[in-house]
Structures are given as C-alpha cells and as structure tokens.
Design an enzyme around this catalytic site. Structure first.
Site, PDB file in Angstrom:
ATOM      1  N   VAL A  11     -28.328  10.131 -18.788  1.00 64.98           N
ATOM      2  CA  VAL A  11     -27.448   9.951 -19.938  1.00 64.98           C
ATOM      3  C   VAL A  11     -26.029   9.600 -19.497  1.00 64.98           C
ATOM      4  O   VAL A  11     -25.424   8.644 -19.976  1.00 64.98           O
ATOM      5  CB  VAL A  11     -27.463  11.220 -20.819  1.00 64.98           C
ATOM      6  CG1 VAL A  11     -26.373  11.162 -21.873  1.00 64.98           C
ATOM      7  CG2 VAL A  11     -28.825  11.384 -21.481  1.00 64.98           C
ATOM      8  N   THR A 120     -27.555  17.546 -24.545  1.00 58.91           N
ATOM      9  CA  THR A 120     -28.138  18.204 -25.706  1.00 58.91           C
ATOM     10  C   THR A 120     -27.945  19.698 -25.527  1.00 58.91           C
ATOM     11  O   THR A 120     -28.487  20.312 -24.612  1.00 58.91           O
ATOM     12  CB  THR A 120     -29.628  17.877 -25.828  1.00 58.91           C
ATOM     13  OG1 THR A 120     -29.728  16.468 -25.906  1.00 58.91           O
ATOM     14  CG2 THR A 120     -30.224  18.484 -27.077  1.00 58.91           C
ATOM     15  N   GLU A 153     -27.068  11.729 -28.065  1.00 59.06           N
ATOM     16  CA  GLU A 153     -27.632  10.562 -27.420  1.00 59.06           C
ATOM     17  C   GLU A 153     -29.050  10.364 -27.917  1.00 59.06           C
ATOM     18  O   GLU A 153     -29.814  11.308 -27.969  1.00 59.06           O
ATOM     19  CB  GLU A 153     -27.650  10.857 -25.912  1.00 59.06           C
ATOM     20  CG  GLU A 153     -27.948   9.690 -25.080  1.00 59.06           C
ATOM     21  CD  GLU A 153     -27.079   8.532 -25.482  1.00 59.06           C
ATOM     22  OE1 GLU A 153     -27.649   7.578 -26.041  1.00 59.06           O
ATOM     23  OE2 GLU A 153     -25.853   8.581 -25.277  1.00 59.06           O
ATOM     24  N   ARG A 156     -33.760   6.211 -25.072  1.00 52.73           N
ATOM     25  CA  ARG A 156     -35.045   6.491 -24.448  1.00 52.73           C
ATOM     26  C   ARG A 156     -35.012   5.997 -23.020  1.00 52.73           C
ATOM     27  O   ARG A 156     -34.494   4.916 -22.751  1.00 52.73           O
ATOM     28  CB  ARG A 156     -36.170   5.737 -25.178  1.00 52.73           C
ATOM     29  CG  ARG A 156     -36.476   6.263 -26.540  1.00 52.73           C
ATOM     30  CD  ARG A 156     -37.219   5.217 -27.334  1.00 52.73           C
ATOM     31  NE  ARG A 156     -36.408   4.005 -27.452  1.00 52.73           N
ATOM     32  CZ  ARG A 156     -36.863   2.843 -27.924  1.00 52.73           C
ATOM     33  NH1 ARG A 156     -38.117   2.721 -28.300  1.00 52.73           N
ATOM     34  NH2 ARG A 156     -36.068   1.795 -28.001  1.00 52.73           N
ATOM     35  N   ASN A 228     -35.249  14.598 -32.761  1.00 54.26           N
ATOM     36  CA  ASN A 228     -36.298  14.732 -31.751  1.00 54.26           C
ATOM     37  C   ASN A 228     -37.486  15.545 -32.265  1.00 54.26           C
ATOM     38  O   ASN A 228     -38.631  15.238 -31.967  1.00 54.26           O
ATOM     39  CB  ASN A 228     -35.734  15.334 -30.469  1.00 54.26           C
ATOM     40  CG  ASN A 228     -35.082  14.265 -29.601  1.00 54.26           C
ATOM     41  OD1 ASN A 228     -35.232  13.075 -29.879  1.00 54.26           O
ATOM     42  ND2 ASN A 228     -34.376  14.675 -28.576  1.00 54.26           N
ATOM     43  N   LEU A 270     -46.637   6.824 -33.746  1.00 55.12           N
ATOM     44  CA  LEU A 270     -47.931   7.249 -34.290  1.00 55.12           C
ATOM     45  C   LEU A 270     -49.041   6.888 -33.304  1.00 55.12           C
ATOM     46  O   LEU A 270     -50.169   6.705 -33.710  1.00 55.12           O
ATOM     47  CB  LEU A 270     -48.193   6.571 -35.643  1.00 55.12           C
ATOM     48  CG  LEU A 270     -47.407   7.112 -36.843  1.00 55.12           C
ATOM     49  CD1 LEU A 270     -47.787   6.345 -38.105  1.00 55.12           C
ATOM     50  CD2 LEU A 270     -47.657   8.614 -37.048  1.00 55.12           C
ATOM     51  N   CYS A 280     -36.906  15.614 -23.139  1.00 53.59           N
ATOM     52  CA  CYS A 280     -36.258  15.924 -24.423  1.00 53.59           C
ATOM     53  C   CYS A 280     -37.127  16.665 -25.421  1.00 53.59           C
ATOM     54  O   CYS A 280     -36.737  17.722 -25.915  1.00 53.59           O
ATOM     55  CB  CYS A 280     -35.750  14.653 -25.069  1.00 53.59           C
ATOM     56  SG  CYS A 280     -34.295  14.014 -24.253  1.00 53.59           S
ATOM     57  N   ARG A 347     -40.330  14.875 -15.422  1.00 57.63           N
ATOM     58  CA  ARG A 347     -40.097  16.133 -16.134  1.00 57.63           C
ATOM     59  C   ARG A 347     -41.116  16.311 -17.259  1.00 57.63           C
ATOM     60  O   ARG A 347     -41.306  15.416 -18.078  1.00 57.63           O
ATOM     61  CB  ARG A 347     -38.663  16.169 -16.682  1.00 57.63           C
ATOM     62  CG  ARG A 347     -37.648  16.432 -15.581  1.00 57.63           C
ATOM     63  CD  ARG A 347     -36.245  16.379 -16.084  1.00 57.63           C
ATOM     64  NE  ARG A 347     -35.826  15.004 -16.366  1.00 57.63           N
ATOM     65  CZ  ARG A 347     -34.635  14.679 -16.845  1.00 57.63           C
ATOM     66  NH1 ARG A 347     -33.751  15.615 -17.104  1.00 57.63           N
ATOM     67  NH2 ARG A 347     -34.323  13.420 -17.064  1.00 57.63           N
TER      68      ARG A 347
END
Ligand code: UDX
Length: 450
Positions: A11, A120, A153, A156, A228, A270, A280, A347
């Site tokens: 970020v 975040t 933020e 992606r 999110n 989807l 995130c 992660r």
C-alpha cells in the site's frame, strides 16, 4: 504538494509512487534500511505489475529514506501505511502504528500537517494516533499543529496501479475541514483525471471524474471494513449456493451469471471456488467482528461468511478423499501458491493451508507457482523441498492435481500432453479456470469446487 509515506509495503509503495507520478513530491520512508537501499537502486521488494515502470516515470519527484528527520518536517501530508498484522484474537497488532505515530510527534513541524491513516486500522484508531502524536510532541517539547485523517485503500494486489490511478471512488475522512481540503487538493489530479495516462496502464475510454466521498473520521474507517466484508460476503454467498447446486445438479456458473446480471447484484466477486485469501478479507472480517464484540454486538453475517470461506479449504480434502478414497501416501500436485494470480503474496493463501492439511494426512505433495516460489522458500523454509521447477515437473506421477491459483500460465498448459505424465488423471480445478470440455476429451476426471 510535499508528501511523506511511512511504510513501503504494497500500500505504502503504491501510494508514494502514484502520488509522485501525478505530480507531487513524495518521500517514502521505511525503517528497514536494506529495503530503502534496494528501492533507491530502483529494485522493488514486491511483485506488482507496472510499479517499476511508474516508479521510473515519477523520476526525481520520488525519494526514499529511512530517516524521519529527512522525510517529515517539510511534508504537508504524511501517510501512515505500516503493517497491522492479525493477532490470534483477530485484532490487528498496532505496534508499528504506535511507533510511527510516536516518531511523527517528534518530527512534524510544518505549519499544518495532515496525518493520514492508510493502513487498515480498527475503528477509532484515528483518535488513538492523534493522542499518541500529541503525547510524543509533549515529551519532545513540540506543538506543531496537525489533524488525523483516514483515507482507506481499495487497491487490489496485481492491479494496484490501475486501481490507484483510476479508482471507483476516493474516500477521505477527518474531523477537521482544513485536513479535508488539503486531501482534496492532493487528490485533485486523480479526481479530475488531469495527469497524462501512462502508456502501459492506459485510461479506459469514457473514464472521467472520480467520485469523492468526504466524511468524518469514524465513517471513513468503517467504510473500508464494510466494503471488504461485503465483497467477502459475495464470494462466500456464491460458494454456499454452489454447495447446494452440487447436490441438486445445478450449474453454479450459470447461477452466478443469472443473478449477476441483475444490476442490483452485479456480476463481480461471484466466482465460486476455493474462496478468498490474502491480506485483507480474512483480517478485516476478523477485526470487524472483534470490534463489534467490544460493543456487545454479534456480527452473524460476517461470522458465517468467514466460516463458509474457510470450510472450502477442507472441502478440497473431502473432494480428494471422494475421488482417491485413500490419500495417505499418494502423490498430489498443487499448482499455484499465491492467494491469487499476478502477485507473489502468500498471506492467508488457501494453497498453503491445503498443502499443510494434505501433508498432515500423509500425502506426498509437490507444488509449483510461476512467481511466488522464491517468497515461499523464505517464508516456509521447511517446506522448500516440495517445490518443483515447472508445472510439468510438479505433476509427474501424481495421483491428483489441485489447481489452487488460476495463473494464466496454467490455462495455457497442454493438458492433453500432461495427461501422459500423471499416474491418474484426476484434476481438481478449484477456480473454474480450465476449459471443462477439452479436459474431459483429453481423458481427465475433472472435479470442481464447491
Ligand atoms: C482486496 C479488495 O478487493 C481490495 O479492495 C481491498 O482493499 C484489499 O483486499 P486483494 O486482497 O488484493 O484486494 O484481492 P482481490 O482481487 O479482491 O481477491 C481477494 C480474494 O478473493 C482472492 O483470493 C481471490 O481469489 C478471491 N476471489 C475473488 C474469489 O474467490 N472469488 C471472486 O469472485 C473474487
């Protein structure tokens, strides 16, 4: 404007590079000296398409340092973009945020500084950062005026540059009008799209002004979590429907298209399958739920979303058991380690979870990833031995292949030919990435999630 960015992770680095690119003077600060040296030499420690190109374009407007003294006193806007890793109880660890705030207190000295939380952080952290800065100012005998703002933020990984230059919206939150005005000025080139689009990341036809949401501090902080959690909900929702679809013999791809065309629902996020990973969604849904608990609120939807998501990983094992009956001692190849394509980020990567579960059950796992293997060797040194140099090598003599990350490289493999290399043609395409028709024609037993 003069800007400083503390923290050169995904970020922070993207923010600094993009702000310099659109015309500001940006100094990126990291306490990790070796990282700063590498960045000064033009080497970036992460894999992010076009970041290097944009960095080159930003030229001398972009600088790197490990010194607060050098970066902070002149800056009108200071972004804090340090890591906030999850703790076992779901709450993010704020030690880096604390130390950045304390250092800021000792160094901010321009006429008025906006300190922006880009990490975040739990709701209420803006106030906390403000208090830490004031305390540290007091201890150092300083009193430079500042205000804390939040600027969440939404970028992606893998499309961070395009998400930053051409965002759906920009959210700024502060309880000080002066801070909001400075942030508006800072983002003006992006809001009005007045910067020349880089050739490698062109502006889409018709893309014009970017909507700005200007609000108070707490609302901006909560917007990030709500966004999110909602995206994570869409994915878990389609997976839950997918489980039922499997039972009744319905096609989840058709269902996703059928509901997604309703503009109130929308067709993105989807894609059924292995579910989300990354830095995130898992962390933010956990933090949201933990914060709610502090206020005596249960977050039933968010909790269920998490539960459905993580059950998809165990579902991979179930599907393999259904197919192979006994998996102990079998050879299983896992293709893809990163939590999604076009990043080397591991992660909360579902693939890692799957590899561990398989190994616990006595499976002989071989794995491959086009980009993330170097990082994997560093982060999981005791698992380094399972890596293969190529996808082809990974699947040699395997009893089943699990496609965990939908890298385009895997779509382009000659699956017909690869069928000759395996012991049994079982292919679990957890991401619906491959063409079912041609695989079946090539004799593969194609299994999909959920
Ligand atoms: C996400 C958010 O999109 C971004 O706005 C936020 O600021 C940070 O978190 P990121 O984690 O980089 O970004 O990846 P994203 O592309 O959103 O994918 C997240 C995960 O969801 C991936 O593991 C992906 O494979 C999975 N996913 C995504 C699905 O399983 N199905 C989908 O339909 C979409």
């Amino acid at each position: 404007m003069k800007v400083a960015v503390i923290g050169t992770g995904y970020v922070g680095l993207t923010t600094g590079v993009c702000l310099a690119f659109v015309g500001h003077e940006a100094t990126c600060l990291d306490v990790d000296q070796s990282k700063v040296e590498a960045l000064k030499a033009g080497r970036i420690p992460i894999f992010e398409p076009f970041l290097e190109d944009l960095m080159a374009d930003a030229g001398t407007r972009l600088r790197f340092t490990s010194s607060y003294e050098e970066a902070i006193p002149e800056a009108e806007v200071v972004f804090i973009a340090v890591g906030t890793p999850s703790q076992p109880d779901g709450q993010p660890d704020l030690k880096y945020l604390r130390s950045a705030s304390e250092s800021l207190g000792r160094h901010i000295s321009s006429e008025f500084t906006v300190v922006v939380n880009k990490s975040t952080v739990p709701i209420g952290s803006g106030n906390w950062v403000g208090a830490l800065i004031r305390e540290s100012q007091k201890a150092a005998g300083k009193a430079a005026p500042f205000a804390v703002a939040s600027n969440p933020e939404f970028l992606r990984e893998g499309s961070a540059i395009s998400d930053s230059l051409y965002p759906d919206r920009i959210v700024i939150g502060a309880d000080s009008n002066r801070a909001l005005e400075l942030l508006y000025t800072l983002y003006r080139p992006v809001i009005d799209q007045t910067f020349p689009a880089p050739a490698f990341c062109p502006r889409q036809d018709g893309f014009a002004a970017v909507p700005l949401v200007s609000t108070d501090l707490a609302s901006a902080e909560l917007i990030k979590y709500a966004a999110n959690a909602f995206l994570a909900t869409k994915i878990s929702f389609i997976n839950e429907i997918g489980l039922l679809a499997g039972k009744v013999g319905a096609d989840i791809q058709h269902i996703a298209r059928g509901i997604g065309l309703d503009s109130r629902i929308g067709n993105r996020f989807l894609s059924a399958g292995l579910g989300w990973g990354g830095s995130c969604f898992g962390k933010d849904t956990a933090a949201l739920s933990a914060t709610a608990k502090e206020y005596g609120l249960g977050m039933g939807i968010v909790e269920a979303v998490r539960q459905v998501n993580f059950s998809m990983r165990e579902r991979v094992i179930d599907r393999l058991l259904d197919t192979l009956k006994i998996i102990k001692g079998r050879n299983i190849a896992v293709l893809g380690l990163a939590f999604k394509p076009n990043t080397d980020d591991l992660r909360d990567a579902p693939a890692i979870d799957i590899i561990k579960r398989l190994r616990e059950r006595g499976v002989i796992v071989t794995a491959h990833d086009p980009i993330a293997m170097d990082r994997f060797r560093v982060e999981y040194p005791d698992l380094g031995g399972i890596l293969a140099d190529s996808a082809e090598q990974a699947i040699q003599e395997s009893d089943a292949v699990v496609l965990a990350t939908e890298w385009s490289e895997y779509r382009e493999l000659d699956w017909n030919n690869l069928g000759e290399k395996v012991r049994h043609r079982n292919l679990l395409d957890t991401r619906w990435a491959l063409d079912g028709e041609s695989l079946r024609r090539a004799g593969w037993n194609l299994i999909r999630l959920p």
